[in-house]
Enzyme design. Sequence first.
Site, PDB file in Angstrom:
ATOM      1  N   HIS A  70       0.852  -1.198   0.000  1.00 13.04           N
ATOM      2  CA  HIS A  70       0.000   0.000   0.000  1.00 13.04           C
ATOM      3  C   HIS A  70       0.887   1.248   0.000  1.00 13.04           C
ATOM      4  CE1 HIS A  70      -2.780   3.090   1.461  1.00 13.04           C
ATOM      5  NE2 HIS A  70      -3.750   2.307   1.013  1.00 13.04           N
ATOM      6  N   GLU A 109      -3.395   2.678  -7.278  1.00 12.95           N
ATOM      7  CA  GLU A 109      -3.743   3.784  -6.399  1.00 12.95           C
ATOM      8  C   GLU A 109      -2.775   4.954  -6.629  1.00 12.95           C
ATOM      9  OE1 GLU A 109      -3.278   3.115  -2.249  1.00 12.95           O
ATOM     10  OE2 GLU A 109      -1.389   2.045  -2.468  1.00 12.95           O
ATOM     11  N   SER A 122      -9.332   8.067  -3.480  1.00 13.29           N
ATOM     12  CA  SER A 122     -10.467   8.924  -3.142  1.00 13.29           C
ATOM     13  C   SER A 122     -11.779   8.431  -3.727  1.00 13.29           C
ATOM     14  CB  SER A 122     -10.196  10.375  -3.582  1.00 13.29           C
ATOM     15  OG  SER A 122      -9.103  10.913  -2.866  1.00 13.29           O
ATOM     16  N   GLY A 165     -10.694   3.858   0.464  1.00 15.15           N
ATOM     17  CA  GLY A 165      -9.958   4.274   1.646  1.00 15.15           C
ATOM     18  C   GLY A 165     -10.823   5.004   2.644  1.00 15.15           C
ATOM     19  N   GLY A 166     -10.639   6.326   2.741  1.00 15.11           N
ATOM     20  CA  GLY A 166     -11.312   7.138   3.747  1.00 15.11           C
ATOM     21  C   GLY A 166     -12.825   7.022   3.748  1.00 15.11           C
TER      22      GLY A 166
END
Length: 246
Positions: free
Chosen positions: A85, A157, A207, A228-229
């Site tokens: 990652h 990513e 994102s 992710g977030g």
Amino acid sequence: MNKTPSEIASYIPELKSLIGDADEKVFVGVCPAQIALATAADAAKNSGILIGAQNMNENDKGPLTGEISALMLLDAGVKFSLIGHSERRGVFGESDETVNKKLLKTLQSGLIAVLCIGETLIERTQGKTEDVLKYQLTKALEGIYSNEFRSIIIAYEPVWAISKGVGSLPTPTNDDIEKVVAYIRFLLESCYDKKTATETAVLYGGSVDDVNANTIVKANGVDGALVGGASLDVNKFAGVVKIFAK
């Protein structure tokens, strides 16, 4: 480094209730912090939700304080692990050689590997995207044979698009994503064969949320998303799952 074991214990059932039967149409994975892995695996029983690790060590055991092995992950009910990652590379200094060792160990152990590759903002602005991806991918795949790709997923990513924070750019367009995914498949065909290039799952991560997933899902060659977030909000993550399930 988000969510305690007790938070994960409630997150998994809530996710299951929100996505309904979507996990019968797509693979759904959740990667909590190490301390919450066993709790997550227990909560995910009798569901289609797979539990994955964010990282693992390339050794089975030893004097490696703070690390976790594939054997430990398997015993905890983990099915896959992220490898390489961008935060492991950028924040913790993992080299491509280390990523390769971890990938080899992941496959040897029977875990599914989600291999993460992607360029930084500086590398992108310097026009080095393809050079970076080629190096990261070929180094990571040293010693890997084509028949092992049934246990490998590749996640692109772009570091420059993650979180939309200071120094990041907007999420790339589908045209940008398609070009990179096509290049990744070109590299796989060059190193292996067309079957490997075609059948290997390639995800986009950077994102991704429940809004832009409606666009990303239409990108040719993209098989899924590394979220992710947005996954910290169970409703947003469920939204992404349902979009891809359609």
